[in-house]
Structure formats: structure tokens, C-alpha cells
Design a protein around this motif. Sequence first.
Motif, mmCIF file in Angstrom:
data_model
loop_
_atom_site.group_PDB
_atom_site.id
_atom_site.type_symbol
_atom_site.label_atom_id
_atom_site.label_comp_id
_atom_site.label_asym_id
_atom_site.label_seq_id
_atom_site.Cartn_x
_atom_site.Cartn_y
_atom_site.Cartn_z
ATOM 1 N N TYR A 295 44.060 85.355 134.800
ATOM 2 C CA TYR A 295 43.589 85.091 133.433
ATOM 3 C C TYR A 295 44.577 85.659 132.418
ATOM 4 O O TYR A 295 44.998 84.974 131.491
ATOM 5 N N TYR A 296 44.965 86.919 132.589
ATOM 6 C CA TYR A 296 45.979 87.509 131.721
ATOM 7 C C TYR A 296 46.630 88.697 132.416
ATOM 8 O O TYR A 296 46.100 89.252 133.387
ATOM 9 N N THR A 297 47.793 89.087 131.903
ATOM 10 C CA THR A 297 48.469 90.304 132.338
ATOM 11 C C THR A 297 48.743 91.163 131.104
ATOM 12 O O THR A 297 48.670 90.684 129.973
ATOM 13 N N GLN A 298 49.070 92.437 131.346
ATOM 14 C CA GLN A 298 49.295 93.381 130.260
ATOM 15 C C GLN A 298 50.619 94.109 130.437
ATOM 16 O O GLN A 298 51.045 94.391 131.556
ATOM 17 N N LEU A 354 43.127 80.018 128.877
ATOM 18 C CA LEU A 354 42.687 78.745 129.448
ATOM 19 C C LEU A 354 43.779 77.686 129.430
ATOM 20 O O LEU A 354 43.745 76.740 130.238
ATOM 21 N N ARG A 355 44.754 77.809 128.551
ATOM 22 C CA ARG A 355 45.740 76.731 128.372
ATOM 23 C C ARG A 355 46.559 76.397 129.623
ATOM 24 O O ARG A 355 46.924 75.230 129.801
ATOM 25 N N PRO A 356 46.857 77.334 130.505
ATOM 26 C CA PRO A 356 47.554 76.921 131.725
ATOM 27 C C PRO A 356 46.699 76.060 132.658
ATOM 28 O O PRO A 356 47.236 75.445 133.588
ATOM 29 N N PHE A 357 45.392 75.984 132.428
ATOM 30 C CA PHE A 357 44.487 75.333 133.369
ATOM 31 C C PHE A 357 43.801 74.079 132.814
ATOM 32 O O PHE A 357 43.256 73.294 133.567
ATOM 33 N N MET A 358 43.827 73.892 131.485
ATOM 34 C CA MET A 358 43.172 72.737 130.897
ATOM 35 C C MET A 358 43.668 72.558 129.466
ATOM 36 O O MET A 358 44.290 73.466 128.888
ATOM 37 N N THR A 359 43.383 71.425 128.876
ATOM 38 C CA THR A 359 43.751 71.173 127.485
ATOM 39 C C THR A 359 42.797 71.920 126.562
ATOM 40 O O THR A 359 41.576 71.780 126.670
ATOM 41 N N ALA A 398 48.725 83.267 132.314
ATOM 42 C CA ALA A 398 49.186 83.105 133.701
ATOM 43 C C ALA A 398 50.616 82.598 133.798
ATOM 44 O O ALA A 398 51.286 82.820 134.812
ATOM 45 N N VAL A 399 51.109 81.924 132.755
ATOM 46 C CA VAL A 399 52.498 81.443 132.782
ATOM 47 C C VAL A 399 53.398 82.327 131.929
ATOM 48 O O VAL A 399 54.541 81.975 131.628
ATOM 49 N N GLY A 400 52.885 83.491 131.525
ATOM 50 C CA GLY A 400 53.692 84.470 130.821
ATOM 51 C C GLY A 400 53.795 84.287 129.324
ATOM 52 O O GLY A 400 54.547 85.005 128.658
#
Length: 482
Positions: A295-298, A354-359, A398-400
Motif C-alpha cells: 500500500y505504501y512505504t516510508q 490505489l493508483r498502481p492498482f486501478m484508475t 507501491a511503484v515508488g
Amino acid sequence: MRLFFASRLALLFAIGGPLLMTSCKKDTDVSPITSNGEVNNWVLENMKNYYFWNDKLPANPDTSLAPKSFFPTLLYDYNTTNPDRDRFSWLQESADDLKASLSGQSKTTGIEYNLYYRDQTRANIIASIIYVLPGSPAAKAGIKRGDIITKVNGELLTLANYQALLAGTGSTTDTYTYGFATISNNVLTDVSQTKQATAVVFQEDPILLDTTYAIGGKTIGYLIYNQFIPGLYKAGSSNLDNTYDLKLDNIFGKFKQQGVNELILDLRYNRGGYVSSSTNLASLIGKNIDASKVYYTQKWNSIVTAANDKNRGSGWNTQNFLTKSTNIGANLSRVFVLTTGSTASASELVINGLRPFMTVTTIGTTTVGKNVGSITIYDDSGRIKWGIQPITFKSANAVGFTDYAAGFTPSVEVREPSYGMKAFGDVTEPMLSEAIFQISGTRMARRAASTEVTQPILGSSLDQKAGGGNMFITNKFLDNQH
């Protein structure tokens, strides 16, 4: 390595587990410390260890200043126009009040409003009600979204007095008598009717509305969510319950049963909150996600990073989605998010995550641009009453992708009117209407013309929520870890 300094911390952007810390024993002497120097040295020591920009702290800050004057001197590029500067750290005189406000609890009549000049003279002010908390004193008094307040306790709101009148500064009572105006052809006219409400300590339910619409062959779910709060706050407790997270689960369970295949998520007034609740919400929406997907990284400062890399190993700064039985992502290909200049932090995290997984289609105006998170720091011994909320990390999806400090520009721009807003859930309300059109191709109301200009907002009651909002929080005021 000592990382705790007799303080407790609550993450304003969850890390999937507590930071590694050791504690000092509670001091049996709880006489409050009031000297500027001692309070400021406590603040500075914690900032040196947890602040994201700890390598940019001033070399010799003036600890003799009052804490409210001292704290801003520590903040990175605080007075510049750098979009990556620290716009969000804050200090609060009462740590207890800080913890309560982060959990949706405050003393209020229940109204939230935007402020505008009444006319071109710029002498008088009006408060335009954007929403009223259900069950609050204001709601019981019949005050509603779209009402326009021009007087408080018989006095017209002016540039000189509006802050004191609306906040009750100097008043011997918590009772407010509000006077109103109506609008016709863009002309405001005062009316004689007044409504009275008394401020109480009130726990806000962050879920303002959930409903569904069947339009154009689509089953549309609509959710208004105003703060990421997992549950109820109780004074003296280290944790919240999960009342509101469970309520969200139940709502999405209902959406799933009803066959919802389009979703409108209304975050127009959501300044942020606990990232555990953000993770929960995103996990109810995401397509083809489960507990194996990021979902996210820090990114934290070098001191925190080194300690956790050594003691917790890789992955400590990554939060995955949750596997939720009520997730509706299988029926969705996209999600529509309603945004304004009050949409921030954990709300933006949902958009980015959410953007890496859906519009993700945003409708409204540009968001705040808070791609950083913070922790709540307070003195465990109770001797220092202050609480601080410093920025401690930056987030990425997820895509940085992390570069949204300037906010998310809307896919479709729609501006809310300054006055006379329609009720939430009304399909002719401009932002909801546009979302329905984008989904179904059906216009529920006339699209506002480009010549219809709304007034600039002078300020908002939302600015006073938990230090101005704009926050990420975890659901634990972290206990000492050994």
C-alpha cells in the motif's frame, strides 16, 4: 541506543508495527514543568531523534523563547515557498487535548464552516456552513449545510471580531446564538430568525453519509468520509477502539451485497487521520489487492532507520494492504474521489496508494499535497503537559511515487459554491452530479459555467481541527518496547 526520552509517541502514518524504543521509568514527581527552557529542551531532544529533517535543525536555537515561538524556529524552511518544506509539524499546549482532537473529539457546537468577505468593502465576514455533525447541538437546533451565519450573540461578524465571536473567546458561556442571512441573486439579506446551540465535548462520527444510486444501468456507491478515525477515544487510554473501522467494513459489506459496481468516495473535507484507517479503507476498495501487495512505504531519518534496520530487519517501513472479505474491488475498474483544498494527508495516501492498482479519477479542486507523516510525542511522566506532532517520514506508493507535495490536480475541476450549498446526497449537488455524469453519462444538473466564480476562502473551521488537520496517524499511542 536510547530513542525514547521519557516520551510516548503515536504515529500519524502507521508503520505496521511499533518503532523500536526503550523507555525511562515514570517519574513519581508529577509537578508540571512550566519553564520555557525545560519544555524547549525536551522538544529539541525529541526533534533531534525523530524529526525527518533532523540534519537541518538550527545549531543554536533560542530555548528561552515561549514554546509556541520556539517550535517554529526548528522547522525546515518554514518561512519559504519550497513545496517540500515543513508546512505541517505543530505543537499543542495540552497533550491530552492533542490526542483527543486527533481522534475526532473536541468541544464544539457541531458546525463546520468556510469564511468569506460579505461584500466588496471587506469589512464584514460571513460563515458559510459546509456541514453539521449529526447529533450535535447545532444539528438539534436545526442548523444545516448551506446556512449562512452573519451574527453571533447579536453582533455582526467583522474582520476585527469574527475570530473571537466564533471561538467564544472571552465569553463566560458556551452558548452561541447564531443569526443568519438568506441569498437571492447573489445578494445577502439578514433575517430576524436566530438559532441557539451550546458547545459540548463531542465525539465526531467520521462517516457522514453512505448510500447507493441506480443510474444509467450502474449501481453507484457513495460514501462521505471526513476523518480517518478507527474508533472512540477515551481520556487516559493509550488506544482507540475500532468502532468506525468496523462501521466502514459493514458499509462495504452492504455495497457488496447490493452489487455496487461504481464508487464515489467523498473526501472533500477530509484533512487526514490515522493511517490504519486509511489502510482499512483502501483495502475495501482496491482491485486485485491482498495482504501481499504494498500500500505504501516510508522513508525516515537516519537515526530511526538505522535502529530499525538493525533490530527489525527489512520491510519494517512497508505497509501492505489488508485482505478484507468485504472488499468490492472485484466489481470495480475505477474509483471517483471528490477533493478540495481541504483534502489532505491520509486522504491523499488513499489516492496515491490505489493508483498502481486501478484508475483513480479526482473531481473537484487541487488537494493540499501532504506526502509526509508525523508522530505524536508526549511526556510519559506527565510533568510536561505539551504535546508535539513533528513530521517524521515521507511516503511513497507501491511503484515508488512520492512527488505530490503540490497536491493532486483534479482530473475534472468542479468548484463548490461559496453560499447555499445543496444537501449531501442530493444528485444535483455540483461535485456529486459531475461524478454521476462521469460514470453514467447522465447529467443530473446543469454544469456550472466557467464564468461562475466562487469567492476565495479566507479561512475554515477545518483549519482548527487537530492542528490544521493535514495529518497521518496510527491507532496506537506507542507503549515502551523492549
